[in-house]
Design a protein around this motif. Structure first.
Motif, mmCIF file in Angstrom:
data_model
loop_
_atom_site.group_PDB
_atom_site.id
_atom_site.type_symbol
_atom_site.label_atom_id
_atom_site.label_comp_id
_atom_site.label_asym_id
_atom_site.label_seq_id
_atom_site.Cartn_x
_atom_site.Cartn_y
_atom_site.Cartn_z
ATOM 1 N N UNK A 37 0.831 -1.204 0.000
ATOM 2 C CA UNK A 37 0.000 0.000 0.000
ATOM 3 C C UNK A 37 0.868 1.258 0.000
ATOM 4 N N UNK A 38 1.933 1.249 0.792
ATOM 5 C CA UNK A 38 2.827 2.396 0.822
ATOM 6 C C UNK A 38 3.493 2.643 -0.514
ATOM 7 N N UNK A 39 3.877 1.560 -1.190
ATOM 8 C CA UNK A 39 4.496 1.691 -2.510
ATOM 9 C C UNK A 39 3.551 2.353 -3.496
ATOM 10 N N UNK A 40 2.268 1.962 -3.442
ATOM 11 C CA UNK A 40 1.287 2.553 -4.348
ATOM 12 C C UNK A 40 1.155 4.052 -4.149
ATOM 13 N N UNK A 41 1.186 4.492 -2.892
ATOM 14 C CA UNK A 41 1.085 5.927 -2.615
ATOM 15 C C UNK A 41 2.323 6.676 -3.095
ATOM 16 N N UNK A 42 3.492 6.065 -2.949
ATOM 17 C CA UNK A 42 4.721 6.708 -3.416
ATOM 18 C C UNK A 42 4.744 6.829 -4.935
ATOM 19 N N UNK A 43 4.255 5.792 -5.628
ATOM 20 C CA UNK A 43 4.190 5.867 -7.096
ATOM 21 C C UNK A 43 3.190 6.936 -7.521
ATOM 22 N N UNK A 44 2.060 7.031 -6.804
ATOM 23 C CA UNK A 44 1.078 8.059 -7.129
ATOM 24 C C UNK A 44 1.680 9.451 -6.995
ATOM 25 N N UNK A 45 2.633 9.611 -6.060
ATOM 26 C CA UNK A 45 3.251 10.921 -5.830
ATOM 27 C C UNK A 45 4.100 11.379 -7.007
ATOM 28 N N UNK A 46 4.400 10.473 -7.940
ATOM 29 C CA UNK A 46 5.114 10.876 -9.157
ATOM 30 C C UNK A 46 4.312 11.926 -9.917
ATOM 31 N N UNK A 47 3.008 12.000 -9.626
ATOM 32 C CA UNK A 47 2.159 13.020 -10.248
ATOM 33 C C UNK A 47 2.659 14.428 -9.957
ATOM 34 N N UNK A 48 3.575 14.570 -8.999
ATOM 35 C CA UNK A 48 4.163 15.886 -8.739
ATOM 36 C C UNK A 48 4.790 16.499 -9.968
ATOM 37 N N UNK A 49 5.217 15.649 -10.909
ATOM 38 C CA UNK A 49 5.769 16.176 -12.146
ATOM 39 C C UNK A 49 4.786 17.037 -12.913
ATOM 40 N N UNK A 50 3.482 16.849 -12.642
ATOM 41 C CA UNK A 50 2.473 17.660 -13.322
ATOM 42 C C UNK A 50 2.590 19.134 -12.940
ATOM 43 N N UNK A 51 3.114 19.426 -11.757
ATOM 44 C CA UNK A 51 3.232 20.815 -11.318
ATOM 45 C C UNK A 51 4.391 21.544 -11.970
ATOM 46 N N UNK A 52 5.050 20.895 -12.934
ATOM 47 C CA UNK A 52 6.051 21.618 -13.711
ATOM 48 C C UNK A 52 5.408 22.805 -14.425
ATOM 49 N N UNK A 53 4.087 22.766 -14.599
ATOM 50 C CA UNK A 53 3.392 23.897 -15.213
ATOM 51 C C UNK A 53 3.564 25.154 -14.366
ATOM 52 N N UNK A 54 3.760 24.995 -13.057
ATOM 53 C CA UNK A 54 4.026 26.151 -12.198
ATOM 54 C C UNK A 54 5.334 26.814 -12.598
ATOM 55 N N UNK A 55 6.354 26.002 -12.892
ATOM 56 C CA UNK A 55 7.611 26.586 -13.340
ATOM 57 C C UNK A 55 7.441 27.241 -14.700
ATOM 58 N N UNK A 56 6.601 26.660 -15.555
ATOM 59 C CA UNK A 56 6.318 27.301 -16.835
ATOM 60 C C UNK A 56 5.700 28.673 -16.644
ATOM 61 N N UNK A 57 4.774 28.773 -15.678
ATOM 62 C CA UNK A 57 4.149 30.069 -15.384
ATOM 63 C C UNK A 57 5.175 31.044 -14.838
ATOM 64 N N UNK A 58 6.049 30.564 -13.941
ATOM 65 C CA UNK A 58 7.105 31.428 -13.397
ATOM 66 C C UNK A 58 8.044 31.913 -14.496
ATOM 67 N N UNK A 59 8.333 31.033 -15.464
ATOM 68 C CA UNK A 59 9.214 31.423 -16.572
ATOM 69 C C UNK A 59 8.581 32.513 -17.423
ATOM 70 N N UNK A 60 7.279 32.390 -17.668
ATOM 71 C CA UNK A 60 6.581 33.417 -18.441
ATOM 72 C C UNK A 60 6.507 34.738 -17.678
ATOM 73 N N UNK A 61 6.311 34.658 -16.357
ATOM 74 C CA UNK A 61 6.084 35.863 -15.556
ATOM 75 C C UNK A 61 7.379 36.544 -15.121
ATOM 76 N N UNK A 62 8.407 35.759 -14.775
ATOM 77 C CA UNK A 62 9.610 36.333 -14.166
ATOM 78 C C UNK A 62 10.907 35.993 -14.901
ATOM 79 N N UNK A 63 10.811 35.250 -15.974
ATOM 80 C CA UNK A 63 11.994 34.884 -16.734
ATOM 81 C C UNK A 63 12.367 33.436 -16.519
ATOM 82 N N UNK A 64 12.847 32.789 -17.586
ATOM 83 C CA UNK A 64 13.162 31.369 -17.534
ATOM 84 C C UNK A 64 14.245 31.071 -16.496
#
Length: 433
Positions: free
Chosen positions: A377-404
Motif C-alpha cells: 500500500x505504501x508503494x502505491x502511494x509513493x508511485x502516485x506521488x510521481x504526479x508531482x511532475x504535473x506541477x512543472x506547469x508552475x515553473x512554466x508560469x514562473x518562466x513566463x512571468x519572471x523569466x526562464x
C-alpha cells in the motif's frame, strides 16, 4: 491486494531461497532493467518533443509545460486502477499490458503527427504515461523488496541506473530523428515557420514513435514468456481484521516520503523540460534546439553515473546521509544556474543531473522501510506521488512571468525539502508487524 510477487493467475514463478543472489532473480532483474530503460527512454523523448511541439503549435512556456503536466497527471489517475489490475490478473500479465498500452500510445502519436493535432497529442501522451504507471506500480516495489532490506536502496539505484541509460540515449535519438529532421529544430530561436513548414515538422515524429512501438511489442512478448521469481512472504498482505490494527500514517518515513517524491519530481521534470530552451538562450550558450538537445545527453548521463556510484556507496554508507549530501550539491548548482550566465550556467544545470540521480530510488526505499505487510500500500502511494511532475506547469508560469532563468529558484527550493527528508523525515518511527 496480494503482494506483487506472489503467485498470480496465469503467472509462473520460481521461488528463490536467496533472491538477491539466486540466478533466477539475477536474470529476472536484468530483464526488469530493460523495462526501466524503456520507460526512461520514452519519458525523456518528451524533453526533445516539447521544444519541437512549442515550435509546431506556437506555444508559450505555460502551454508547453502543460503537455508534461498531462503526462504526470496520468500517474495520479492510473495508479489505483493499476493496483486493481495487478490484483485481478497478476503482476506479470500487468507488465505485459503496460507495455502494450505504451505501444498503442506510440502508434497514436503517429496519428497525431499525421493530422497534426495538439489535442490528440495530449491524449496519446496520457495513454503512454498510463502504461508506464502500470509498470512503475509493479516493478519498483518488486526490485526494492526482493532481496536483503539493508541493500534495498543500493539495489533499486542499480536498476534505476538502467533507467538513466535510457534517459541518456533518448536525447540523441530525439535530437537526430525529431529536432534534426525539422525546420524548427535546426533554425535559430527568432525564425518564424510557415504553415507548410509546421506541418512537415509535425510529421517528423512518425518514424521515431513507430520504432518505439515496435520495440515495446517485442519486449511485451519476452516478458509474457519469462518465469519471474516470487517476492516471498516478507510483504504478504494481512487479513482485514489484522490490517485494522495497523496504520500507514504512523510511519513518519512514508508520511514525509510521499511529498518528498512529489516535490522531487517537480525539480527533475522542470530541469529536463526547460533545459533545451534555457541553454539555447543567447546569454547562456546560444545554441539551436538540435544542438541543445545533444547537451541534454550529459544531464541524463550524469544521472546514470550518479546511480551506479550511489549504488556502490550505499553498500557501506547510510542511504539517508548520501541523500543529504546529494541534495546539498543539487541546491548549490541550482543557485549557480540562476545567478550566473554563459557556459557556467549551462554546465551547472547539467551537473544537477548527477545530484538528482539517487533521489527517486533512495526516497522510495526509505519511504517503504519498516512497513512490513503495509509495503504494498505504501508503494502505491509513493508511485502516485510521481504526479508531482504535473506541477512543472508552475515553473512554466514562473518562466513566463519572471523569466526562464529565475524560474529555477523553484528547483532550488525543492532540493531543500529533500534535504529535510534525508536528515529527519526519513527516520522510521516503528516497524509494522
Amino acid at each position: 491486494m496480494p503482494p506483487l510477487g506472489s503467485p498470480q493467475p496465469g503467472a509462473t514463478v520460481q521461488p528463490t531461497s536467496d533472491p538477491e543472489a539466486g540466478p533466477s532473480y539475477g536474470s529476472a532483474l536484468s530483464l526488469l532493467a530493460s523495462l526501466f530503460f524503456m520507460w526512461g527512454f520514452i519519458t525523456v523523448i518528451n524533453n526533445t518533443l516539447l521544444p519541437h511541439l512549442r515550435s509546431v503549435f506556437d506555444l508559450n512556456y505555460t502551454q508547453t509545460t502543460l503537455i508534461e503536466s498531462v503526462w504526470f497527471i496520468a500517474y495520479f489517475v492510473a495508479s489505483i486502477p493499476s493496483a486493481k489490475l495487478i490484483e485481478t490478473i497478476g503482476y506479470q500479465k500487468s507488465l505485459v499490458i503496460g507495455l502494450l498500452v505504451m505501444a498503442a500510445g506510440a502508434l497514436g502519436m503517429m496519428l497525431a503527427a499525421s493530422i497534426p493535432s495538439y489535442g490528440v497529442t495530449l491524449a496519446m501522451l496520457f495513454v503512454i504515461a498510463s502504461g508506464i504507471t502500470l509498470l512503475q506500480v509493479a516493478a519498483n516495489p518488486y526490485v526494492a523488496v526482493v532481496g536483503r532490506p539493508e541493500t534495498a536502496s543500493s539495489r533499486l539505484n542499480l536498476v534505476q541506473a538502467m533507467n538513466s541509460a535510457g534517459t541518456m540515449l533518448a536525447p540523441m535519438f530525439g535530437a537526430y530523428l525529431i529536432l534534426g529532421r525539422s525546420k524548427g529544430g535546426t533554425a535559430t530561436a527568432d525564425v518564424v515557420l510557415t504553415p507548410a513548414e509546421r506541418l512537415a515538422d509535425a510529421q517528423s515524429v512518425i518514424l521515431p514513435y513507430g520504432l518505439v512501438a515496435g520495440v515495446l511489442v517485442i519486449l511485451a512478448v519476452v516478458i509474457a514468456r519469462y518465469p519471474l521469481p516470487a517476492m516471498g512472504n516478507a510483504t504478504r498482505r494481512l487479513s482485514p481484521e489484522a490490517r485494522r490494527h495497523l496504520s500507514l500514517w504512523k510511519h513518519r518515513n512514508l508520511v514525509f516520503g510521499i511529498p518528498a517524491i512529489f516535490i522531487y519530481l517537480i525539480a527533475e521534470i522542470g530541469v529536463a523540460n526547460l533545459f533545451v530552451n534555457f541553454v539555447s538562450q543567447p546569454d547562456i550558450a546560444n545554441l539551436t534546439h538540435e544542438q541543445a538537445g545533444q547537451y541534454l545527453t550529459f544531464l541524463w548521463g550524469g544521472m546514470m553515473i550518479g546511480r551506479f556510484a550511489g549504488s556502490a556507496i550505499m553498500q557501506k554508507v547510510d542511504a539517508g546521509l548520501v541523500l543529504a549530501v546529494f541534495s546539498v550539491g543539487a541546491f548549490v548548482v541550482m543557485l549557480v544556474t540562476v545567478f550566473t550566465t554563459g557556459p557556467a550556467a549551462m554546465w551547472a544545470l547539467i551537473l544537477v543531473g548527477l545530484f538528482h540521480s539517487i533521489m527517486f530510488p533512495t526516497i522510495f526505499t526509505l519511504g517503504i522501510r519498516g512497513l512490513g505487510p503495509l509495503t504494498e500500500e505504501g508503494s502505491g502511494l509513493l508511485i502516485m506521488a510521481i504526479a508531482g511532475g504535473a506541477l512543472v506547469v508552475v515553473q512554466g508560469w514562473l518562466a513566463d512571468a519572471y523569466g526562464l532563468q529565475n524560474s529555477f529558484l523553484l528547483t532550488a527550493a525543492c532540493e531543500l525539502y529533500v534535504l529535510f527528508y534525508a536528515l529527519w523525515g526519513s527516520r522510521p518511527t516503528q516497524q509494522a508487524g
